[in-house]
Design a protein around this motif. Structure first.
Motif, PDB file in Angstrom:
ATOM      1  N   UNK A 149       8.726   0.383  19.870  1.00 27.37           N
ATOM      2  CA  UNK A 149       8.858   0.084  18.339  1.00 27.37           C
ATOM      3  C   UNK A 149       7.917   0.565  17.684  1.00 27.37           C
ATOM      4  N   UNK A 150       6.716   0.083  17.925  1.00 29.39           N
ATOM      5  CA  UNK A 150       5.493   0.306  17.349  1.00 29.39           C
ATOM      6  C   UNK A 150       5.095   1.913  17.328  1.00 29.39           C
ATOM      7  N   UNK A 151       5.257   2.551  18.435  1.00 24.70           N
ATOM      8  CA  UNK A 151       4.950   4.008  18.692  1.00 24.70           C
ATOM      9  C   UNK A 151       6.081   4.924  17.537  1.00 24.70           C
ATOM     10  N   UNK A 152       7.364   4.382  17.574  1.00 19.21           N
ATOM     11  CA  UNK A 152       8.263   4.896  16.666  1.00 19.21           C
ATOM     12  C   UNK A 152       7.927   4.788  15.197  1.00 19.21           C
ATOM     13  N   UNK A 153       7.137   3.398  14.840  1.00 22.36           N
ATOM     14  CA  UNK A 153       6.678   3.275  13.675  1.00 22.36           C
ATOM     15  C   UNK A 153       5.510   4.359  13.230  1.00 22.36           C
ATOM     16  N   UNK A 154       4.597   4.469  14.139  1.00 20.98           N
ATOM     17  CA  UNK A 154       3.647   5.196  13.801  1.00 20.98           C
ATOM     18  C   UNK A 154       4.125   6.676  13.707  1.00 20.98           C
ATOM     19  N   UNK A 155       4.938   7.055  14.391  1.00 22.87           N
ATOM     20  CA  UNK A 155       5.458   8.540  14.387  1.00 22.87           C
ATOM     21  C   UNK A 155       6.155   8.782  13.231  1.00 22.87           C
ATOM     22  N   UNK A 156       7.059   8.063  12.939  1.00 21.68           N
ATOM     23  CA  UNK A 156       7.908   8.098  11.680  1.00 21.68           C
ATOM     24  C   UNK A 156       7.109   7.992  10.479  1.00 21.68           C
ATOM     25  N   UNK A 157       6.148   6.989  10.383  1.00 18.34           N
ATOM     26  CA  UNK A 157       5.253   6.793   9.290  1.00 18.34           C
ATOM     27  C   UNK A 157       4.336   8.025   8.967  1.00 18.34           C
ATOM     28  N   UNK A 158       3.993   8.797  10.224  1.00 20.88           N
ATOM     29  CA  UNK A 158       3.204  10.102  10.067  1.00 20.88           C
ATOM     30  C   UNK A 158       4.232  11.259   9.245  1.00 20.88           C
ATOM     31  N   UNK A 159       5.342  11.295   9.670  1.00 16.50           N
ATOM     32  CA  UNK A 159       6.314  12.192   9.191  1.00 16.50           C
ATOM     33  C   UNK A 159       6.646  11.995   7.827  1.00 16.50           C
ATOM     34  N   UNK A 200      -5.791   0.746   5.756  1.00 15.75           N
ATOM     35  CA  UNK A 200      -5.916  -0.769   6.649  1.00 15.75           C
ATOM     36  C   UNK A 200      -4.661  -0.791   7.192  1.00 15.75           C
ATOM     37  N   UNK A 201      -3.445  -0.487   6.573  1.00 21.18           N
ATOM     38  CA  UNK A 201      -2.247  -0.645   7.237  1.00 21.18           C
ATOM     39  C   UNK A 201      -1.974   0.228   8.631  1.00 21.18           C
ATOM     40  N   UNK A 202      -2.148   1.490   8.322  1.00 22.43           N
ATOM     41  CA  UNK A 202      -2.326   2.434   9.493  1.00 22.43           C
ATOM     42  C   UNK A 202      -2.962   1.973  10.683  1.00 22.43           C
ATOM     43  N   UNK A 203      -4.319   1.544  10.381  1.00 20.02           N
ATOM     44  CA  UNK A 203      -5.123   1.329  11.240  1.00 20.02           C
ATOM     45  C   UNK A 203      -4.863  -0.005  12.144  1.00 20.02           C
ATOM     46  N   UNK A 204      -4.711  -1.150  11.262  1.00 19.09           N
ATOM     47  CA  UNK A 204      -3.956  -2.283  12.044  1.00 19.09           C
ATOM     48  C   UNK A 204      -2.652  -2.090  12.797  1.00 19.09           C
ATOM     49  N   UNK A 205      -1.738  -1.187  12.488  1.00 15.32           N
ATOM     50  CA  UNK A 205      -0.689  -1.024  13.173  1.00 15.32           C
ATOM     51  C   UNK A 205      -1.032  -0.125  14.561  1.00 15.32           C
ATOM     52  N   UNK A 206      -2.045   0.607  14.519  1.00 12.93           N
ATOM     53  CA  UNK A 206      -2.420   1.504  15.578  1.00 12.93           C
ATOM     54  C   UNK A 206      -3.173   0.427  16.709  1.00 12.93           C
ATOM     55  N   UNK A 207      -3.931  -0.513  16.060  1.00 14.90           N
ATOM     56  CA  UNK A 207      -4.479  -1.524  16.938  1.00 14.90           C
ATOM     57  C   UNK A 207      -3.327  -2.126  17.595  1.00 14.90           C
ATOM     58  N   UNK A 208      -2.254  -2.701  16.666  1.00 14.07           N
ATOM     59  CA  UNK A 208      -1.434  -3.327  17.369  1.00 14.07           C
ATOM     60  C   UNK A 208      -0.710  -2.613  18.662  1.00 14.07           C
ATOM     61  N   UNK A 251      -0.651  -8.389   5.749  1.00 15.47           N
ATOM     62  CA  UNK A 251      -1.001  -8.724   4.292  1.00 15.47           C
ATOM     63  C   UNK A 251      -2.366  -7.483   4.187  1.00 15.47           C
ATOM     64  N   UNK A 252      -2.280  -6.595   5.139  1.00 16.75           N
ATOM     65  CA  UNK A 252      -3.452  -5.568   4.614  1.00 16.75           C
ATOM     66  C   UNK A 252      -3.237  -4.754   3.423  1.00 16.75           C
ATOM     67  N   UNK A 253      -2.095  -4.685   2.815  1.00 19.00           N
ATOM     68  CA  UNK A 253      -1.620  -3.843   2.012  1.00 19.00           C
ATOM     69  C   UNK A 253      -2.005  -4.803   0.541  1.00 19.00           C
ATOM     70  N   UNK A 254      -2.165  -6.346   0.776  1.00 17.64           N
ATOM     71  CA  UNK A 254      -2.554  -7.010  -0.211  1.00 17.64           C
ATOM     72  C   UNK A 254      -4.096  -7.300  -0.199  1.00 17.64           C
ATOM     73  N   UNK A 255      -4.623  -7.280   0.807  1.00 21.39           N
ATOM     74  CA  UNK A 255      -6.215  -7.632   1.010  1.00 21.39           C
ATOM     75  C   UNK A 255      -7.052  -6.451   0.482  1.00 21.39           C
ATOM     76  N   UNK A 256      -6.514  -5.256   1.195  1.00 22.82           N
ATOM     77  CA  UNK A 256      -7.251  -3.956   0.444  1.00 22.82           C
ATOM     78  C   UNK A 256      -6.515  -2.887  -0.099  1.00 22.82           C
ATOM     79  N   UNK A 257      -7.227  -1.899  -0.509  1.00 20.55           N
ATOM     80  CA  UNK A 257      -6.575  -0.808  -1.406  1.00 20.55           C
ATOM     81  C   UNK A 257      -6.139   0.076  -0.238  1.00 20.55           C
TER      82      UNK A 257
END
Length: 240
Positions: A98-108, A123-131, A171-177
């Motif tokens: 599911x996480x890989x699908x989120x990263x791939x579709x997010x890039x698309x 921050x959101x992209x990097x934290x999901x990649x870390x996940x 909360x990455x979208x709330x804590x950082x730009x």
């Protein structure tokens, strides 16, 4: 819940539940796909808005699956119950998918919207990649240790450490730009998106949740049987 920690009770309880979960997942996926393709184009994003109906549920389930993995790891590490360890192990592969699908579709989705496939400073992209890397690390650690008991304990510790990343993702979208927009569903005042997009999105999220439950239950049941077979083989080897 603690009654179901008994493998025999768990197998009896989930025997009729598992096919129901698969059936619900198939029906909801069919309805969700139909609603996704019949939804109107967005006035800004056009047809690319339909990626949202795959991307957002996948990202949500990636978080949910790791939550299940982390909680199961806690019970496995503290109470040393084999069924909790089986539940944690069973959540790893679908969660990573599911996480890989989120990263791939997010890039698309990001290419036409942001003009780039990836933004290392987001921050959101990097934290999901870390996940995703926590998922990969969990499965790799289990596979790298021959002693299954030691592998389970080491992986459980890693699973617990990874729970720290979940609120960061959320909360990455709330804590950082970030390039990502703020939350559109779980927010004060209710969802901010139009109902024509909200209905297919919620249906797909429900479908993904049912699909994860079906896969998770099936994997746990398979893991229980696998361990019993290994135990039986070990006993026969000792007797021989």
């Amino acid at each position: 819940m603690f009654g179901l920690a008994n493998p025999d009770r768990f197998l009896r309880f989930t025997r009729p539940l598992t096919p129901v979960a698969w059936g619900v997942a198939v029906v909801l996926l069919a309805i969700g796909v139909w609603l996704s393709f019949t939804a109107p184009e967005d006035y800004q994003q056009g047809d690319t808005v339909r990626i949202m109906f795959v991307h957002v549920p996948a990202a949500s389930l990636g978080l949910m699956a790791y939550g299940a993995l982390g909680v199961s790891s806690f019970f496995a590490l503290v109470f040393r119950h084999p069924l909790a360890d089986a539940a944690a192990r069973a959540a790893a592969l679908p969660g990573a998918a599911f996480t890989a699908l989120a990263l791939i579709t997010g890039s698309l989705w990001g290419k036409p919207m942001w003009g780039a496939w990836w933004a290392w400073g987001d921050a959101r992209l990097m934290s999901v990649l870390i996940l995703f890397l926590f998922y990969i690390g969990y499965m790799a650690l289990r596979a790298s240790i021959d002693d299954e008991t030691k592998a389970a304990r080491a992986a459980a510790v890693l699973g617990l450490v990874g729970l720290i990343n979940l609120p960061i993702v959320k909360f990455s979208v709330d804590w950082w730009n970030t390039l990502h927009q703020p939350a559109s569903l779980l927010r004060m005042g209710g969802p901010s998106m139009s109902e024509v997009f909200l209905a297919p999105l919620l249906t797909m999220m429900a479908a993904y949740a049912a699909l994860f439950l079906a896969v998770w239950l099936t994997s746990i049941r398979t893991e229980i049987v696998r361990r019993r077979v290994l135990t039986l083989r070990a006993r026969k080897a000792l007797e021989a």
